[in-house]
Design a protein around this motif. Structure first.
Motif, PDB file in Angstrom:
ATOM      1  N   PHE A   4      13.875  -2.846  14.055  1.00  0.00           N
ATOM      2  CA  PHE A   4      14.662  -2.449  12.895  1.00  0.00           C
ATOM      3  C   PHE A   4      15.914  -1.666  13.242  1.00  0.00           C
ATOM      4  CE2 PHE A   4      10.515  -3.451  11.344  1.00  0.00           C
ATOM      5  CZ  PHE A   4      10.832  -4.274  10.293  1.00  0.00           C
ATOM      6  N   MET A   6       6.687  -2.758  21.658  1.00  0.00           N
ATOM      7  CA  MET A   6       5.688  -3.046  20.636  1.00  0.00           C
ATOM      8  C   MET A   6       5.864  -4.454  20.102  1.00  0.00           C
ATOM      9  SD  MET A   6       5.222  -1.127  17.003  1.00  0.00           S
ATOM     10  CE  MET A   6       5.682   0.408  17.672  1.00  0.00           C
ATOM     11  N   HIS A  12       8.790  11.876  18.598  1.00  0.00           N
ATOM     12  CA  HIS A  12       9.842  12.896  18.580  1.00  0.00           C
ATOM     13  C   HIS A  12      10.007  13.575  19.932  1.00  0.00           C
ATOM     14  CE1 HIS A  12       6.125  15.045  17.584  1.00  0.00           C
ATOM     15  NE2 HIS A  12       6.645  15.983  18.328  1.00  0.00           N
ATOM     16  N   GLN A  16       0.718   3.184  19.397  1.00  0.00           N
ATOM     17  CA  GLN A  16       1.371   2.296  18.440  1.00  0.00           C
ATOM     18  C   GLN A  16       1.529   0.900  19.024  1.00  0.00           C
ATOM     19  OE1 GLN A  16       4.381   4.072  15.898  1.00  0.00           O
ATOM     20  NE2 GLN A  16       4.013   6.062  16.817  1.00  0.00           N
ATOM     21  N   MET A  70      10.118  -8.107  14.696  1.00  0.00           N
ATOM     22  CA  MET A  70      11.445  -7.582  14.360  1.00  0.00           C
ATOM     23  C   MET A  70      11.603  -6.127  14.777  1.00  0.00           C
ATOM     24  SD  MET A  70      13.408  -7.729  10.707  1.00  0.00           S
ATOM     25  CE  MET A  70      14.896  -6.790  10.374  1.00  0.00           C
ATOM     26  N   VAL A 120      13.684   6.459  13.394  1.00  0.00           N
ATOM     27  CA  VAL A 120      12.655   6.723  12.383  1.00  0.00           C
ATOM     28  C   VAL A 120      11.706   5.548  12.201  1.00  0.00           C
ATOM     29  CG1 VAL A 120      13.963   8.439  11.099  1.00  0.00           C
ATOM     30  CG2 VAL A 120      14.281   6.023  10.575  1.00  0.00           C
ATOM     31  N   SER A 121      11.780   4.575  13.111  1.00  0.00           N
ATOM     32  CA  SER A 121      10.960   3.386  12.925  1.00  0.00           C
ATOM     33  C   SER A 121       9.612   3.443  13.632  1.00  0.00           C
ATOM     34  CB  SER A 121      11.733   2.143  13.361  1.00  0.00           C
ATOM     35  OG  SER A 121      12.789   1.912  12.452  1.00  0.00           O
ATOM     36  N   LEU A 122       9.321   4.574  14.274  1.00  0.00           N
ATOM     37  CA  LEU A 122       7.980   4.743  14.841  1.00  0.00           C
ATOM     38  C   LEU A 122       7.260   5.786  13.999  1.00  0.00           C
ATOM     39  CD1 LEU A 122       8.850   4.917  18.652  1.00  0.00           C
ATOM     40  CD2 LEU A 122       7.793   3.012  17.439  1.00  0.00           C
ATOM     41  N   ASN A 123       5.947   5.620  13.866  1.00  0.00           N
ATOM     42  CA  ASN A 123       5.179   6.588  13.072  1.00  0.00           C
ATOM     43  C   ASN A 123       5.065   7.908  13.849  1.00  0.00           C
ATOM     44  OD1 ASN A 123       3.263   8.078  11.660  1.00  0.00           O
ATOM     45  ND2 ASN A 123       2.203   6.230  10.971  1.00  0.00           N
ATOM     46  N   PRO A 124       5.555   8.999  13.257  1.00  0.00           N
ATOM     47  CA  PRO A 124       5.599  10.281  13.987  1.00  0.00           C
ATOM     48  C   PRO A 124       4.225  10.847  14.355  1.00  0.00           C
ATOM     49  CG  PRO A 124       6.168  10.588  11.673  1.00  0.00           C
ATOM     50  CD  PRO A 124       6.149   9.110  11.921  1.00  0.00           C
ATOM     51  N   VAL A 125       3.161  10.381  13.721  1.00  0.00           N
ATOM     52  CA  VAL A 125       1.874  11.024  13.996  1.00  0.00           C
ATOM     53  C   VAL A 125       1.047  10.327  15.073  1.00  0.00           C
ATOM     54  CG1 VAL A 125       1.834  11.896  11.629  1.00  0.00           C
ATOM     55  CG2 VAL A 125       0.426   9.919  12.231  1.00  0.00           C
ATOM     56  N   MET A 153       9.788   0.638  20.739  1.00  0.00           N
ATOM     57  CA  MET A 153       9.819  -0.292  19.618  1.00  0.00           C
ATOM     58  C   MET A 153       9.919  -1.729  20.133  1.00  0.00           C
ATOM     59  SD  MET A 153      10.181  -0.238  16.317  1.00  0.00           S
ATOM     60  CE  MET A 153      10.764  -1.324  15.049  1.00  0.00           C
TER      61      MET A 153
END
Ligand SMILES: Nc1ncnc2c1ncn2[C@@H]1O[C@H](COP(=O)(O)OP(=O)(O)OP(=O)(O)O)[C@@H](O)[C@H]1O
Ligand code: SF4
Ligand SMILES: [Mg+2]
Lengths: 312, 330
Positions: B104, B174, B160, B120, B102, B109-114, B171
């Protein structure tokens, strides 16, 4: 990044400098003549006192005195104790290891207890376990350190005789003071960890992590905890100087030969050079820890790193 | 309530009588009430409806990712031959990403910033027991597949550092990296500008036609629906009120709500085909009106509409509708 670290260090140096200026001003404003502390004017003739004054540079204008004083500090020379005549540098160097011997294990124990507890409370948030963890650690926070110290001494040193009651007599002596330093502070870190984890769990990227097929544990470890621990890690570094500074009472109760006790005796004896030395050291430690905390948070969080690199 | 729009043998997804509610302090929010639909292999199915009608919640229920205080109250969800609601958490985690994925609603904001974009994707690929270096190489290939220029370099970027459209493609990459049978895309283009929207949709369509992946797309945008969907489900206040092949739905909408939606759609060429407001307000999902949930707003309501809930029925040509009026007329 390097440039940022350099800038942070420069800021740190300025901060320490500001601390020394304040310290110097306070000394200038203190009632009484420092010479009287070492030479009783009733017994030493005035011309000798004048000579002493010249010898110590106290006849110079304040700003010149300050520069001399500062240059000495930078060279690591804080002067000698008025009471014992020992070099302050040596005094601090012999006492510091004992304080770190308490502060470092206390900090490590603190985080190995608080982070898993905070995580557990967050994962089971709203449950009885969550409430039990929060209530217990918050209650510990309200216990005064000296009271806890006396309680631990009574139970574990006097009644059970498991640990020495005070002083440094080998590693077993560490247990009670380390516990006294650790337990009351747990609450703050548990709450911080819990709050950060709960906030991170609600982030959309956690949903993404589940959607791509990660198991609960993988998501919690690699996505929730990894992100939630950034502020917790920064707090870790900020806490070290605080622990060193805050060890005064504990070291006194446990007759621990560390900096806190040294500071205490120096204050009671008006041993100004020693007090100055310790305050400068704590200032340096605080600034150093702040800088390390910032650099580490930059390493853990690329967003912060970019901000830092762009100099915002 | 049992309605099968696609024959069960070829159905990749079959949702039966799904109900989801959120237990809030104000009361129980009936976000999804008795939704049934099925999707064939490779089919593009669009869920449309006003904001808050339960589209995302339906999708999250299929993923078994309804956030607390939400709960699946009733129903069955089958993916191929697997009964998703009966699976253990571990088995469900194994289905996610591999067979069902899925994208989103908020790509920003749906990817981990770190973590780096490539890592990912690599993390998803290595769930198939692929060694890390191979997974990384494949992650770069995937970035190429979702048409990211210079994928080897972009893989090293943090979210970012990438534009919104780029992040949405990361996304998408992925989620398709493990070639799922069904991809759910919840408003995949809402936050993006028009040209990028078109490119993302193009990309999704391409993936469907090339890999036989089915796509469940959620959107407010009837223009997008017309362009890419095979079939459409119209939701209102948690219920699926009508479903039909896209052409039939546009030519001959059966449900009064669908008709209002169509009328609210601005003329082609004007605007981007976003839904305009419809007179009246969406009902409170805590206290749904008795009878047909749409009756307070319905210009065609009958006497029984206020007391009896219309049941979804098949009206031929793979269409279903839940409206009393149809029962009388047709
Ligand atoms: N976490 C939650 N707690 C309480 N209610 C919720 C929660 N999430 C969703 N809801 C409610 O469930 C209903 C359906 O929400 P959902 O997000 O599925 O709508 P949607 O059709 O996707 O809307 P949109 O087009 O705005 O994305 C809404 O009325 C919403 O208020
Ligand atoms: S059931 Fe009645 S109120 Fe509901 S849409 Fe049909 S006509 Fe309107
Ligand atoms: Mg939604």
């Amino acid at each position: 990044m390097l440039e940022y670290v350099a800038r942070r260090l420069a800021m740190g140096v300025l901060t320490v400098l500001a601390v020394t200026v304040v310290l110097f001003l306070i000394m200038q404003l203190m009632p009484g003549d420092p010479i009287r502390l070492i030479a009783d004017p009733d017994r030493i003739p005035p011309h000798q006192i004048e000579a002493l004054r010249r010898q110590w540079g106290l006849d110079r204008p304040a700003h010149i005195q300050f520069i001399y004083w500062l240059v000495n500090i930078v060279r690591g020379d804080f002067g000698r104790s008025i009471v014992t005549g020992q070099e302050v540098r040596v005094l601090i160097a012999t006492r510091m290891p004992f304080t770190l011997m308490l502060a470092v294990p206390a900090l490590l124990l603190h985080y190995t207890l608080a982070v898993p507890l905070g995580l557990l409370a967050a994962i089971r948030s709203g449950s009885r376990l969550d409430r039990a963890i929060i209530v217990t650690t918050s209650a510990l926070r309200t216990i005064p350190g000296f009271w806890l110290a006396i309680l631990l001494m009574l139970v574990f040193a006097i009644n059970l005789r498991w640990f020495p009651i005070s002083g440094y007599q080998g590693p077993r002596s560490l247990v009670l003071p380390v516990l006294t330093l650790t337990l009351p502070m747990l609450g703050g870190t548990v709450r911080l960890t819990r709050a950060e984890v709960l906030e991170t769990i609600r982030e959309p990227f956690v949903l993404t992590a589940y959607a791509k097929g990660l198991t609960h544990n993988a998501v919690r470890l690699k996505h929730v905890l990894r992100n939630a621990l950034i502020p917790v890690t920064v707090m870790f570094f900020l806490a070290l100087p605080w622990l060193v500074g805050g060890s005064v009472i504990i070291e006194n109760i446990f007759a621990w030969p560390g900096m806190g006790r040294l500071l205490w005796t120096a204050i009671t004896n008006q041993d100004l050079p020693v007090v100055q030395g310790i305050i400068v050291i704590i200032a340096v430690l605080t600034v150093g820890a702040n800088t390390i905390g910032d650099v580490i948070s930059g390493m853990l969080d690329p967003r912060i790193r970019i901000e830092l690199e762009e100099g915002r | 309530m049992k309605v099968m729009a696609a024959p069960p043998e070829t159905a990749i997804l079959q949702v039966d009588d799904l109900s989801v509610c959120f237990e809030t302090s104000r009361g129980s929010v009936q976000a999804v009430s008795g939704v049934s639909f099925a999707m064939a292999k490779g089919e593009v199915y669009a869920l449309v409806g006003e904001s808050g009608c339960g589209k995302s919640t339906t999708a999250l229920a299929v993923m078994r990712l309804v956030p607390p205080p939400g709960r699946i109250r009733r129903g069955h969800i089958r993916l191929g031959d697997e009964d998703l609601l009966a699976l253990s958490d571990e088995a469900m985690a194994d289905v996610r990403g591999r067979r069902l994925a899925m994208i989103f609603q908020n790509p920003l904001v749906s990817l981990n910033p770190v973590y780096r974009a490539g890592s990912q994707i690599e993390e998803a690929i290595s769930l198939d027991s692929v060694p890390r270096p191979v997974a990384w190489r494949r992650a770069i290939e995937v970035l190429g597949r979702v048409r990211i220029g210079d994928p080897a370099e972009r893989a090293l970027r943090y979210p970012h550092e990438l534009s919104g459209g780029m992040r949405q493609r990361v996304m998408t990459g992925m989620m398709i990296s493990r070639t799922p049978d069904l991809l759910i895309a919840d408003e995949p283009t809402t936050a993006l500008d028009v040209t990028i929207q078109a490119r993302i949709l193009d990309l999704l369509m391409d993936l469907c036609s090339h890999s036989g992946m089915a796509l469940l797309i959620i959107t407010h945008d009837l223009g997008i629906v017309a362009e890419i969907a095979d079939r459409v489900g119209v939701m209102y206040a948690g219920s699926l009120v009508e479903q039909a092949p896209v052409y039939e739905l546009y030519e001959d909408p059966l449900h009064p709500y669908t008709r209002m939606l169509m009328r609210a759609l601005p003329r082609l060429g004007k605007g981007q085909g976003r839904l305009e407001t419809i007179p009246g307000s969406v009902p409170d999902l805590i206290a749904l009106p008795a009878g047909c949930a749409f009756h307070p707003r319905c210009p065609e309501r009958l006497a029984i509409c206020a007391s009896q809930t219309p049941v979804s029925r098949v009206v031929g040509g793979g269409r279903t509708v839940a409206c009393h009026r149809g029962e009388v007329d047709r």
